[in-house]
Design a protein around this motif. Sequence first.
Motif, short mmCIF file in Angstrom:
data_model
loop_
_atom_site.label_atom_id
_atom_site.label_comp_id
_atom_site.label_asym_id
_atom_site.label_seq_id
_atom_site.Cartn_x
_atom_site.Cartn_y
_atom_site.Cartn_z
N CYS A 56 32.75 10.40 50.43
CA CYS A 56 32.53 10.27 49.21
C CYS A 56 33.38 9.31 47.65
O CYS A 56 33.34 10.14 47.64
CB CYS A 56 31.27 10.69 48.30
SG CYS A 56 29.81 11.51 49.91
N GLU A 57 32.76 8.14 48.18
CA GLU A 57 33.46 7.60 46.78
C GLU A 57 32.66 7.92 45.12
O GLU A 57 33.80 8.30 44.07
CB GLU A 57 33.49 5.90 46.54
CG GLU A 57 34.71 5.85 47.77
CD GLU A 57 34.94 3.79 48.09
OE1 GLU A 57 34.93 3.65 47.38
OE2 GLU A 57 33.86 3.67 49.44
N VAL A 58 31.40 7.75 45.30
CA VAL A 58 30.81 8.49 44.44
C VAL A 58 30.03 9.46 44.45
O VAL A 58 28.72 9.28 45.68
CB VAL A 58 29.63 6.90 44.30
CG1 VAL A 58 28.37 6.86 42.77
CG2 VAL A 58 30.46 5.69 43.78
N CYS A 59 29.24 10.03 43.46
CA CYS A 59 28.29 11.20 43.30
C CYS A 59 27.48 11.07 42.20
O CYS A 59 27.90 10.35 41.41
CB CYS A 59 28.91 12.21 43.44
SG CYS A 59 27.12 13.94 43.02
N LEU B 178 21.03 1.10 49.56
CA LEU B 178 22.61 1.33 49.12
C LEU B 178 22.92 0.55 50.63
O LEU B 178 23.45 0.25 51.44
CB LEU B 178 22.84 2.82 48.41
CG LEU B 178 23.50 3.09 47.70
CD1 LEU B 178 23.97 4.57 47.39
CD2 LEU B 178 24.76 2.62 47.10
N VAL C 299 28.36 7.26 49.16
CA VAL C 299 27.73 7.60 47.97
C VAL C 299 26.84 9.18 48.60
O VAL C 299 25.97 9.29 49.24
CB VAL C 299 26.77 6.74 47.19
CG1 VAL C 299 26.29 7.54 45.75
CG2 VAL C 299 27.28 5.04 46.73
N GLY D 199 25.05 5.88 52.66
CA GLY D 199 23.92 6.52 51.41
C GLY D 199 23.50 8.07 51.57
O GLY D 199 23.36 8.06 53.12
N VAL E 282 25.64 2.39 40.21
CA VAL E 282 25.93 3.22 41.69
C VAL E 282 27.45 2.47 41.69
O VAL E 282 28.54 3.07 42.05
CB VAL E 282 25.24 3.69 41.90
CG1 VAL E 282 26.26 4.63 43.15
CG2 VAL E 282 24.45 4.72 41.22
N HIS F 184 26.12 0.19 52.56
CA HIS F 184 26.57 0.86 51.86
C HIS F 184 26.44 2.19 52.69
O HIS F 184 24.97 1.89 53.37
CB HIS F 184 26.59 1.41 50.64
CG HIS F 184 27.34 -0.44 50.04
ND1 HIS F 184 28.65 -0.17 49.61
CD2 HIS F 184 26.59 -0.59 49.03
CE1 HIS F 184 28.52 -1.25 49.03
NE2 HIS F 184 27.94 -1.67 48.84
#
Length: 248
Positions: free
Chosen positions: A51-54, A20, A3, A27, A172, A25
């Motif tokens: 990154c899968e998420v921003c 996270l 992330v 971060g 998220v 995960h």
Amino acid sequence: MKVGVIGGTGRIGSRLIAHLQAAGHQGVALVRSTGVDVATGEGLREGLEGCEVCVDVSTPPAYDESARGFQEQAMRNMVEAGRAAGVGHFVVLSIVGCDEVPQVPYYAAKAYQEQALADSGVPWSVLRATQFHEFIPEVMDWTTERGVVRLPPTPLQPVAVTDVVNLLVEVVLGPPTRDRAALAGPESFALDDLARHVLALHPDGRAVVTDENAGLFAAVPGRELTAPRGATIGPTTFDQWLRDSWPA
């Protein structure tokens, strides 16, 4: 999951990254100290690689009319860099009621940010939170003069940063909702009374005077900044936070 966190060293971002990482995960803080400038786009594409998420929890450098220009640049850069990096979920932390008080430039800029994200065509989620417990002492300092805190009786329903981060982690790590969720604290107060609560438990010689025209929140006419229907209610009361966590 990896992330990218724009504003990842701030009050929310640092806690989000810690949560996270504790959950297994990764971060990544996307801030100037790591070579990323969201306002110019410098380093953002590289920082979002893999990154899968921003998630954007950054704050504009000022609360005045310049906040809109900052958000225009930041959102354009975030979406363009995220698309290029293959990001599959874009998340923004926003403010409850920001679209109901366009007369407040900072809130109007946050409303623009939300809409720009929704209109961008990328998978997105927005979490709106009410004012943080941690923000109230700062507001008091802004309007303090000669030992007197002047604040309007604007209704607020403040929420603890801890409660914000706990729900933000869920957003998220979850799928894009293409919707705006809301979070508020368990109690509503007039802003001037919140200041009195602070000084009752942590007296420092200041007194509070109700002033309808004092400070940023004088421009908010009603209950726009309290919990809307369907909002999630965080568990931490303001007095509990004052006893256990203030100053943060």
